[in-house]
Scaffold this motif. Structure first.
Motif, PDB file in Angstrom:
ATOM      1  N   PRO A  24      49.272  76.738  36.230  1.00 44.01           N
ATOM      2  CA  PRO A  24      49.015  76.048  34.951  1.00 44.01           C
ATOM      3  C   PRO A  24      50.146  76.285  33.954  1.00 44.01           C
ATOM      4  CG  PRO A  24      47.700  78.034  35.087  1.00 44.01           C
ATOM      5  CD  PRO A  24      48.473  77.971  36.363  1.00 44.01           C
ATOM      6  N   VAL A  25      51.307  75.732  34.255  1.00 45.41           N
ATOM      7  CA  VAL A  25      52.527  76.058  33.511  1.00 45.41           C
ATOM      8  C   VAL A  25      52.472  75.657  32.031  1.00 45.41           C
ATOM      9  CG1 VAL A  25      54.103  76.082  35.468  1.00 45.41           C
ATOM     10  CG2 VAL A  25      53.526  73.907  34.405  1.00 45.41           C
ATOM     11  N   LEU A  26      51.629  74.678  31.701  1.00 46.18           N
ATOM     12  CA  LEU A  26      51.595  74.197  30.314  1.00 46.18           C
ATOM     13  C   LEU A  26      50.404  74.730  29.517  1.00 46.18           C
ATOM     14  CD1 LEU A  26      52.520  70.420  30.802  1.00 46.18           C
ATOM     15  CD2 LEU A  26      54.022  72.268  30.064  1.00 46.18           C
ATOM     16  N   ARG A  27      49.574  75.554  30.162  1.00 50.04           N
ATOM     17  CA  ARG A  27      48.307  75.918  29.517  1.00 50.04           C
ATOM     18  C   ARG A  27      48.512  76.596  28.160  1.00 50.04           C
ATOM     19  NH1 ARG A  27      44.520  79.977  32.550  1.00 50.04           N
ATOM     20  NH2 ARG A  27      44.549  78.335  34.110  1.00 50.04           N
ATOM     21  N   GLU A  28      49.399  77.574  28.157  1.00 45.81           N
ATOM     22  CA  GLU A  28      49.588  78.342  26.932  1.00 45.81           C
ATOM     23  C   GLU A  28      50.084  77.443  25.791  1.00 45.81           C
ATOM     24  OE1 GLU A  28      51.337  82.116  27.991  1.00 45.81           O
ATOM     25  OE2 GLU A  28      51.921  82.382  25.887  1.00 45.81           O
ATOM     26  N   GLU A  29      51.069  76.625  26.119  1.00 48.49           N
ATOM     27  CA  GLU A  29      51.636  75.722  25.101  1.00 48.49           C
ATOM     28  C   GLU A  29      50.564  74.754  24.580  1.00 48.49           C
ATOM     29  OE1 GLU A  29      54.822  73.249  26.587  1.00 48.49           O
ATOM     30  OE2 GLU A  29      54.548  71.857  24.910  1.00 48.49           O
ATOM     31  N   LEU A  30      49.771  74.216  25.503  1.00 50.55           N
ATOM     32  CA  LEU A  30      48.737  73.255  25.106  1.00 50.55           C
ATOM     33  C   LEU A  30      47.664  73.919  24.242  1.00 50.55           C
ATOM     34  CD1 LEU A  30      48.380  71.381  28.520  1.00 50.55           C
ATOM     35  CD2 LEU A  30      49.258  70.402  26.397  1.00 50.55           C
ATOM     36  N   CYS A  31      47.308  75.141  24.604  1.00 48.40           N
ATOM     37  CA  CYS A  31      46.310  75.866  23.795  1.00 48.40           C
ATOM     38  C   CYS A  31      46.849  76.096  22.389  1.00 48.40           C
ATOM     39  CB  CYS A  31      45.951  77.205  24.447  1.00 48.40           C
ATOM     40  SG  CYS A  31      44.938  77.037  25.918  1.00 48.40           S
ATOM     41  N   ASP A  32      48.116  76.460  22.308  1.00 49.93           N
ATOM     42  CA  ASP A  32      48.729  76.681  20.993  1.00 49.93           C
ATOM     43  C   ASP A  32      48.712  75.402  20.168  1.00 49.93           C
ATOM     44  OD1 ASP A  32      49.212  79.281  21.382  1.00 49.93           O
ATOM     45  OD2 ASP A  32      51.346  79.073  21.908  1.00 49.93           O
ATOM     46  N   ARG A  33      49.158  74.322  20.777  1.00 46.42           N
ATOM     47  CA  ARG A  33      49.309  73.068  20.021  1.00 46.42           C
ATOM     48  C   ARG A  33      47.969  72.467  19.639  1.00 46.42           C
ATOM     49  NH1 ARG A  33      54.535  70.088  22.600  1.00 46.42           N
ATOM     50  NH2 ARG A  33      54.338  68.813  20.737  1.00 46.42           N
ATOM     51  N   LEU A  34      46.981  72.677  20.491  1.00 45.73           N
ATOM     52  CA  LEU A  34      45.644  72.134  20.175  1.00 45.73           C
ATOM     53  C   LEU A  34      44.776  73.156  19.441  1.00 45.73           C
ATOM     54  CD1 LEU A  34      44.900  70.197  23.492  1.00 45.73           C
ATOM     55  CD2 LEU A  34      45.596  69.250  21.300  1.00 45.73           C
ATOM     56  N   ARG A  35      45.400  74.267  19.085  1.00 47.00           N
ATOM     57  CA  ARG A  35      44.753  75.320  18.292  1.00 47.00           C
ATOM     58  C   ARG A  35      43.459  75.819  18.953  1.00 47.00           C
ATOM     59  NH1 ARG A  35      45.991  73.401  12.084  1.00 47.00           N
ATOM     60  NH2 ARG A  35      48.164  72.952  12.488  1.00 47.00           N
ATOM     61  N   LEU A  36      43.574  76.168  20.191  1.00 45.71           N
ATOM     62  CA  LEU A  36      42.460  76.778  20.916  1.00 45.71           C
ATOM     63  C   LEU A  36      42.844  78.243  21.119  1.00 45.71           C
ATOM     64  CD1 LEU A  36      39.829  75.527  21.990  1.00 45.71           C
ATOM     65  CD2 LEU A  36      40.897  75.339  24.215  1.00 45.71           C
ATOM     66  N   SER A  37      42.221  79.115  20.341  1.00 42.14           N
ATOM     67  CA  SER A  37      42.638  80.521  20.340  1.00 42.14           C
ATOM     68  C   SER A  37      42.050  81.289  21.526  1.00 42.14           C
ATOM     69  CB  SER A  37      42.175  81.179  19.046  1.00 42.14           C
ATOM     70  OG  SER A  37      40.766  81.253  19.043  1.00 42.14           O
ATOM     71  N   GLY A  38      42.536  82.494  21.715  1.00 41.77           N
ATOM     72  CA  GLY A  38      42.004  83.354  22.771  1.00 41.77           C
ATOM     73  C   GLY A  38      40.520  83.624  22.564  1.00 41.77           C
TER      74      GLY A  38
END
Lengths: 315, 267
Positions: free
Chosen positions: A120-134
């Motif tokens: 899932p190479v884009l997961r972290e970036e997508l979570c950041d951009r869509l503001r889905l926090s840990g």
């Protein structure tokens, strides 16, 4: 899965191609001789109201449905014979996405990534951009709002960096701020050479992000054009105010529905504004208002004009 | 088989399977205990009252012998309910439930052939059913040993009892999962699965309690699960073969139909 997600089809191969594709459910003809081509690296908008056949086409492309006649290929692969390989290279967001409520957001994304087979190479970036926090991802999906579920839906579709993303109503439930972040993500994917095919009811969003659009009505393709081409051929409302009585404008090419009331004239204009402006140029013209072209008007034309001829009016 | 899906299916059922396995073991242990405590009295009652002797038969079991008591323990509604949780309940809901909830779309958007999905779920549930039946059999063995009944039972036959039980319940599992792959809604899938189970059970019990209707047992799958015959060394290989055939039919049906089905957008 043996098919690597990064294997690209030949550059000349369309990302999606359908040839006279038809799908019938009993008496209902859901798709009728639909022929479209979606180019690699473009964002393609697929428009139509509920029941027009948008989801039927998407589900046929992914192998959920079997065509009654005609053919379809995705990334050069036959949808009937190679649907598993197609799904290895695509990302899919269903309309009104349903996720496993008993799992946390993080578990859902991990599970679906493992099933996909690619990292899932884009997961972290997508979570950041869509503001889905840990913290959000550690909560169970059943406790999510509709917008948060949609964010997870978008991420699961794109996290493995698919060559083609098929997104059904992707901004449903997203707030305006996140919608803009989503548009930026799509722009980024296009810049990276990926193809996006998405269906939507939200015309300004299609106008904002799409390179080309296809409009479908009752299973038939009404048109397939670039957004610019569609806007050029739409009717705009124009209003003019003259010093003294308004001249006769009925002979100006492209101008219709002319109504003169004293010094004011209202009309509709078809085509580009240049020739029209040259034709009305006069020292007596005091004011001119031309409404900006919008895709909504163009879309409505196809749906209100009962005599529209199907089959596409350019490509 | 898809490893990720297999592990996920097991993980989702973990709590349930542990609880049911423990209860199954306890139930299995109870059968030899019950036999050792009450069989003498019950045999006397059966001698005095032939009707009681007739009613002491339930299904293919009987409370008057140890193999019969063990058979009864496996065919009692409580034991049926325990195993049916996975073989009928979870199986009937597995695919139709995902379809109804809309999650099947997300799952099938991955590069998983539908046949692999079906076989993986079938394999995962088969393992759970095997575990529950094993827990039941182990409980019975523990009961036989702790009650000092080893002389009355050939423990070497117990693996065949387990295998016979597994084949019986695999037939119900295959049917239920095939129904689950056939329907878009859980109602028809679980309804038909339960109806198939209850019909088979009804035919078996009817024939055992009413001698004029004994012929109905031949049409019940439960009649081909014969622990008492196995434990007395008179197992009929036909029972095993027949159950394998009954497992194969719904499996073949589902593996043929499921990949060809149109999966329209959930309502």
């Amino acid at each position: 899965m043996e098919v690597p997600a990064t294997t690209a089809p030949a550059a000349t191969e369309p990302a999606i191609r359908t040839q006279e594709l038809s799908k019938r459910y009993g008496q209902l003809q859901a798709l009728i001789d639909l022929s479209i081509e979606v180019r690699q690296g473009e964002i393609f908008g697929f428009l139509g109201p509920n029941g027009a056949g948008k989801s039927t086409l998407i589900r046929t492309l992914l192998g959920f449905l079997h065509a009654t006649s005609g053919r379809a290929s995705v990334l050069g692969l036959d949808t009937e014979l190679q649907s598993v390989e197609i799904r290895a290279r695509t990302g899919y967001l269903p309309g009104g996405v349903a996720l496993y409520g008993s799992l946390t957001g993080a578990d859902v994304l991990e599970y679906l990534a493992e099933l996909q087979g690619g990292p899932p190479v884009l997961r972290e970036e997508l979570c950041d951009r869509l503001r889905l926090s840990g913290a959000d991802l550690r909560r169970r999906v059943r406790d999510y709002s509709r917008g948060m579920r949609q964010k997870v839906g978008v991420i699961q579709a794109l996290q493995h960096d698919p060559q083609l993303a098929i997104l059904d109503e992707p901004t449903e439930g997203l707030d305006p701020l996140i919608q803009h972040a989503f548009y930026a993500i799509l722009d980024g994917r296009r810049a990276a050479g990926r193809t996006i095919f998405f269906s939507s009811h939200v015309l300004p969003e299609v106008e904002r992000v799409c390179d080309r659009v296809g409009i479908i009505r009752a299973g038939r393709l009404m048109t397939l054009q670039t957004v610019d081409e569609l806007l050029v051929r739409r009717r705009r409302r124009v209003e003019l105010r003259w010093r003294g009585a308004a001249p006769d404008l009925t002979d100006i090419p492209g101008l219709g529905d002319v109504v003169a009331l004293g010094d004011r004239v209202t009309a509709t204009l078809l085509g580009s504004v240049g020739p029209f402006v040259r034709a009305i140029a006069s020292p007596n013209l005091e004011d001119l208002t031309i409404e900006p072209a919008s895709l909504e008007e163009a879309f409505l034309e196809y749906y209100t004009d009962a005599d529209s001829s199907p089959g596409g009016r350019g490509a | 088989m898809n490893r990720v899906l297999l592990v996920r299916t097991w993980r989702a059922q973990l709590g349930k399977v542990v609880l049911i396995a423990v209860v199954s073991s306890a139930w299995g242990w109870l059968m030899p205990f019950f036999y050792s405590q009450f069989s003498g009295t019950l045999r006397e009652l059966a001698k005095q009252n032939p009707l009681f002797g007739q009613l002491s038969n339930f299904g293919s079991g009987s409370i008057l012998t140890l193999p019969g008591t063990i058979t009864l323990g496996t065919q009692h509604p409580f034991a049926i309910t325990l195993v049916a949780v996975f073989a009928v309940g979870v199986a009937g809901l597995a695919i139709a439930g995902e379809r109804q909830a809309g999650t099947l779309e997300v799952l099938l958007a991955r590069p998983i052939p539908r046949r692999t999905l079906f076989i993986t779920i079938w394999g995962a549930l088969l393992a759970l059913v095997a575990l529950v039946i094993a827990a039941l059999v182990v409980g019975m063995v523990i009961g036989v040993v702790t009650q000092g009944l080893l002389a009355e039972l050939d423990l070497g036959q117990m693996p065949f009892v387990w295998l016979n039980g597994l084949l019986l319940w695999s037939a119900f599992l295959s049917f239920s999962l095939a129904m689950s792959a056939t329907f878009d809604r859980t109602g028809p899938a679980i309804g038909l699965s339960l109806a198939f189970l209850l019909l088979n059970y009804f035919l078996e019990i009817l024939g055992s309690l009413w001698t004029d209707a004994a012929w109905t047992q031949e049409y019940s799958l439960f009649h081909h699960f014969q622990p008492s015959e196995i434990l007395s060394g008179k197992a009929d290989p036909f029972d095993f073969v027949l159950l394998v055939v009954v497992i194969a039919i719904p499996l073949a049906f589902a593996l043929l139909l499921f990949p060809r089905r149109d999966l329209a957008a959930p309502a």
